[in-house]
Scaffold this active site. Structure first.
Site, short mmCIF file in Angstrom:
data_model
loop_
_atom_site.label_atom_id
_atom_site.label_comp_id
_atom_site.label_asym_id
_atom_site.label_seq_id
_atom_site.Cartn_x
_atom_site.Cartn_y
_atom_site.Cartn_z
N LYS A 1 0.86 -1.19 0.00
CA LYS A 1 0.00 0.00 0.00
C LYS A 1 0.89 1.24 0.00
O LYS A 1 1.50 1.58 1.02
CB LYS A 1 -0.95 0.05 1.20
CG LYS A 1 -2.07 1.09 0.96
CD LYS A 1 -2.69 1.64 2.22
CE LYS A 1 -1.96 2.86 2.75
NZ LYS A 1 -2.05 4.05 1.84
N GLU B 1 9.76 1.40 10.95
CA GLU B 1 10.80 2.42 10.81
C GLU B 1 10.09 3.76 10.89
O GLU B 1 9.33 4.13 10.00
CB GLU B 1 11.55 2.26 9.49
CG GLU B 1 12.88 3.01 9.45
CD GLU B 1 12.75 4.41 8.88
OE1 GLU B 1 12.66 5.36 9.69
OE2 GLU B 1 12.74 4.54 7.66
N CYS C 1 13.71 11.22 7.04
CA CYS C 1 13.60 10.79 8.43
C CYS C 1 14.95 10.81 9.14
O CYS C 1 15.02 11.04 10.36
CB CYS C 1 12.99 9.40 8.51
SG CYS C 1 13.90 8.12 7.62
N GLU D 1 9.51 15.86 15.66
CA GLU D 1 9.95 15.81 14.27
C GLU D 1 9.13 16.79 13.43
O GLU D 1 7.90 16.72 13.39
CB GLU D 1 9.79 14.40 13.72
CG GLU D 1 10.31 14.24 12.30
CD GLU D 1 10.21 12.82 11.80
OE1 GLU D 1 11.16 12.33 11.17
OE2 GLU D 1 9.17 12.16 12.05
#
Length: 486
Positions: free
Chosen positions: A181, A256, A289, A387
């Site tokens: 997906k 992750e 990231c 973040e």
């Protein structure tokens, strides 16, 4: 041309799902918008529970045949997929740049070649995968890696095809079947991958692609009890929802997640190198990231470092990612741009000083956010701990090595870190003390698929790469055999 094909950068892309070796439409679609100019480039099939169930059933039916396929044949087909990627490399680069706004030259020169490498690497690793037999009181122990079953792979929008194939390639190599997906903000190259895999001879049902929103298609996929593995790259809040769904079936997870990585500059560092490394953190408009977004600089060199950094970063060219001279492109989506700007505005309200940027690029309009550097933030403030995932860096100073390590480890994340120093001894000490899945010393983004990749704390669960990928995508078995009578 099919009514279900969008033409993106002159390239036809089928916007339907790929299930059991066939294109499957949905009763509704969702718009795919290019961040370059805000224009709708495709109406994409919007999958839900029905499409998720169909894809998982197709993968379940295809699993026994693919699992029984010998390693050499699996590897041959993966190499054929890599060849197909190479043949369509320019098309893939153009479509992905249009879809997610990353630099076209990066896609051509680095990202798409890495996509092909992902398939070749795991195909070759499969052929060497093994463990020497060993004895226990005369009994032979034989370790094997058995295919696990149906794998659901949910991938992010910032490097869509490369990160998808980092999961797809080892899952297929291990003998599993896959339901992929892609992120709804950048789904198109996953559709092209389905075409390439079919042309390479991958049997029907071994790779399926379901498009749609996470709350619809994604939620149905991860809750299905027929799924044997789930791998997800994305945000911590989404990971929590996936983990809760997987827990009901005890489905193994690989996650992750986010990062708030530090970049430490010591007084003995090569400042030219340190500045280069720091400016590199604006890559992909900060939507990485691993990015070392927290610049931690020794008091003794902070003024000079800052001066050099601002001179370099001020010269970055922002604009259309298809232009050869562009250094920084747009952010992915208007909602994401608003999120990034919200972080910066709240930081300013909390006393942060803006040394560079600080808002959208009004000259360009749209989704372009100026490379930004903030300093003077209160300890523990949001901009230092959460973040942002945009072109926003913060600058803090330290006086001692111990203080630097404490600042570096002062978040709930632990994905990566960058250390700039002229001392091998210090590099070894600091690297050992940092909480991070990857530490780069005097370099950044040097990646090898033989190495483990993943995060500590809330940056993830598990590792990918080399044997670590196969350990996840397989059921490891130890067969112990008593001595045979002669």
């Amino acid at each position: 041309m099919s009514e279900h094909a969008a033409v993106v950068a002159g390239i036809p892309v089928d916007t339907r799902h790929w299930i059991a070796g066939e294109r499957v439409a949905s009763t509704s679609t969702f718009p795919d918008v290019s961040p370059i100019d805000g224009q709708v480039i495709a109406e994409v099939a919007r999958g839900g529970a029905a499409e998720a169930a169909a894809a998982i059933e197709a993968a379940r039916v295809a699993f026994p045949g693919w699992a029984a396929t010998d390693r050499a044949e699996r590897a041959r087909i993966l190499h054929a997929i890599a060849d197909g990627v190479d043949k369509r490399l320019d098309e893939l680069a153009l479509v992905e740049t249009t879809d997610n706004g990353a630099l076209l030259r990066s896609h051509r020169n680095g990202v798409m070649p890495r996509v092909a490498h992902n398939f070749r690497f795991f195909a070759d690793w499969l052929l060497g995968l093994g463990h020497e037999d060993f004895e226990t009181r005369g009994h032979r122990n034989h370790v094997s890696w058995d295919p696990a079953g149906v794998c659901v792979l949910i991938t992010p929008w910032n490097a869509p095809l490369m990160l998808a194939t980092w999961k797809v390639a080892p899952a297929l190599a291990a003998g599993n079947t896959v339901v992929l997906k892609p992120a709804e903000w950048s789904p198109l190259t996953a559709s092209l991958l389905a075409d390439i895999a079919a042309e390479a001879g991958l049997p029907s049902g071994v790779l399926n692609v379901v498009q749609g929103y996470g709350a619809e298609a994604g939620a149905a996929l991860v809750a299905d009890p027929a799924v044997s593995r789930i791998s997800f790259t994305g945000s911590v809040p989404t990971a929590r929802r996936i983990a809760a769904a997987a827990a009901a079936n005890l489905t193994p997870l690989s996650l992750e997640l986010g990062g708030k990585s530090p970049l430490l500059v010591f007084e003995d560092a090569d400042l030219d190198l340190a500045v280069d490394l720091a400016v590199e953190q604006y890559d992909n408009a900060g939507q990485v990231c691993l990015a070392g977004t927290r610049l931690l600089v020794h008091d003794g060199v902070a003024a000079e470092f800052t001066e050099r950094f601002l001179a370099r970063a001020s010269g970055l060219v922002q604009g259309d990612p298809r232009a050869p001279g562009t250094d920084v492109g747009p952010n992915i989506h208007r909602d994401h741009l608003a999120r990034v700007d919200g972080f910066v505005r709240r930081a300013a309200d909390q006393g942060a000083a803006t040394l560079l940027g600080g808002g959208p690029n009004t000259d360009l309009g749209g989704l372009y956010y100026r490379p930004t550097l903030l300093t003077g933030m209160p300890p523990g403030s949001e901009i230092l701990t959460e973040e942002v995932f945009g072109p926003v860096l913060t600058l803090q100073t330290f006086g001692t090595e111990e203080e630097a390590v404490a600042l570096a480890n002062g978040t709930r994340y632990g994905l990566a870190a960058v250390v700039a120093t002229g001392s091998p001894e210090r590099a070894e000490r600091v690297s050992a003390a940092l909480v991070a899945g990857t530490v780069w010393v005097n370099c950044f983004f040097v990646r090898d698929l033989r190495a483990p990749f993943g995060g500590a704390r809330q940056s993830g669960v598990g590792r990918e790469g080399g044997d670590w990928s196969f350990d996840f995508y397989c059921d490891l078995k130890n067969t112990v055999t008593a001595p045979w009578e002669k």
